[in-house]
Design an enzyme around this catalytic site. Structure first.
Site, short mmCIF file in Angstrom:
data_model
loop_
_atom_site.label_atom_id
_atom_site.label_comp_id
_atom_site.label_asym_id
_atom_site.label_seq_id
_atom_site.Cartn_x
_atom_site.Cartn_y
_atom_site.Cartn_z
N ASP A 34 0.82 -1.18 0.02
CA ASP A 34 -0.08 -0.12 -0.09
C ASP A 34 0.97 1.25 -0.04
O ASP A 34 1.67 1.61 1.00
CB ASP A 34 -0.80 0.06 1.16
N ASP A 61 -3.01 7.60 -3.51
CA ASP A 61 -2.94 6.18 -2.42
C ASP A 61 -3.49 5.14 -3.52
O ASP A 61 -4.49 5.02 -3.86
CB ASP A 61 -4.13 6.42 -1.60
N HIS A 103 -11.38 6.10 1.78
CA HIS A 103 -11.23 7.46 2.88
C HIS A 103 -11.03 8.62 1.70
O HIS A 103 -10.41 8.49 0.74
CB HIS A 103 -10.24 7.47 3.58
N HIS A 136 -6.37 11.05 5.47
CA HIS A 136 -7.90 10.61 5.80
C HIS A 136 -8.64 11.68 6.09
O HIS A 136 -8.65 12.36 6.93
CB HIS A 136 -7.72 9.58 6.96
N GLU A 184 -10.73 1.09 -1.18
CA GLU A 184 -9.85 -0.02 -0.96
C GLU A 184 -10.49 -1.15 -0.29
O GLU A 184 -10.66 -1.11 0.87
CB GLU A 184 -8.75 0.59 -0.15
N GLU A 238 -6.53 -0.83 -4.21
CA GLU A 238 -6.83 0.18 -3.97
C GLU A 238 -6.55 1.27 -5.18
O GLU A 238 -5.29 1.04 -5.56
CB GLU A 238 -6.23 0.81 -2.48
#
Ligand code: CO
Length: 291
Positions: free
Chosen positions: A85, A96, A155, A163, A188, A276
């Site tokens: 990640d 992300d 998020h 976040h 994700e 993700e």
């Protein structure tokens, strides 16, 4: 969204995608954890780009928030299911993205989180609720015989903020936030052979400064000095200059200045996969920046 900001999100996304692709080729049985993680973190760091958080590398039943410690002696092993990640930013604008690398025979579990992500992305447009995305994720994963992880979510993202609302559930919920043009968020899905819930392990390698107060302890002041350049984004314990920062970190956590992110795991012996992407909602669909 201004064109200039949109472009930075897209640059960060394309860059993150190339780094994670290159990084994935380094993960094979016998490869040392720490070396691989530092190599990928170096790839992600340039004049224009920085890490939005430490590279998360979480194995098997661990779903998230593990990374190498200083002097980590672990090596990847045949059979491991490895979640990678990665968060990078260009001038604070974050991409992300996560993939799962299968060193065993768990291709179907890996497909489940990947396809769940695709189903959710297909649904994105203004006016849709986050609950509808969760529904798409849950039904895709369950149709393949696995469980989504209910207490982990995607998020919202913002400049230097990893976040923020809205959370994107991995299960069907009633309603929830309504998507709007210009929203930036990460979706994700996690698919598991376990319980579908993660809990915290004792191991903590990732932290984040969340407020600023006066502090007396010299070693704690040193930690704050070292993480100032993070601009509120998470950092790894191994990035700190002091080789024994535990007391300083505990002091900062107790005073409410630092938040700890323990490793999050499903039940022992289970396996978790994750995929993700970061997306920007457009007038009639979305752009996947990390594709
Ligand atoms: Co994320």
């Amino acid at each position: 969204m201004e064109d200039e900001i949109f472009d930075k999100y897209c640059q960060a996304g394309a860059f993150a995608a190339s780094v994670i692709r290159k990084g994935a080729t380094e993960i094979r049985p016998g490869a040392p954890y720490l070396e691989v993680i530092e190599f990928i973190e170096d790839l992600a760091t340039s004049d224009e780009s920085g890490l939005a958080f430490p590279l998360n590398v979480s194995l098997n039943e661990d779903a998230a928030h593990d990374t190498a410690s200083a002097g980590d002696e672990r090596v990847f092993a045949a059979g491991d299911l490895v979640k990678l990640d990665l968060g990078v930013h260009f001038d604070g604008y974050i991409a992300d993205t996560a993939i799962t690398i299968d060193l065993g025979n768990n291709g179907l579990l890996v497909d489940a989180s990947r396809e769940a992500l695709n189903r959710a992305i297909e649904k994105v447009r203004p006016g849709v609720t986050v609950g509808a995305l969760g529904y798409a994720i849950q039904t895709e994963i369950e149709s393949r015989g696995y469980r989504p992880i209910a207490n982990l979510t995607g998020h919202g993202l913002d400049r230097f903020v990893v976040h923020k609302p809205p959370n994107i559930p991995n299960i069907a919920i009633q309603g929830g936030a309504v998507l709007e043009e210009g929203m930036v968020f990460a979706i994700e899905p996690f698919a598991t052979t376990g319980s579908g819930h993660v809990s915290e392990k004792k191991r903590v390698e990732i932290f984040q400064q969340i407020s600023q107060k006066p502090v007396r302890l010299a070693t704690a002041r040193k930690v704050l000095e070292a993480v100032k350049e993070r601009q509120g984004m998470p950092f790894a314990k191994r990035w700190l200059p002091d080789s024994k920062p535990e007391i300083a970190l505990t002091t900062l956590i107790r005073s409410g200045m630092v938040h700890a992110y323990p490793v999050l795991s499903d039940i022992p012996g289970s396996l978790v996969s994750q995929h993700e992407h970061t997306i920007i909602v457009t007038e009639d669909h979305c752009v996947v920046t990390t594709a």
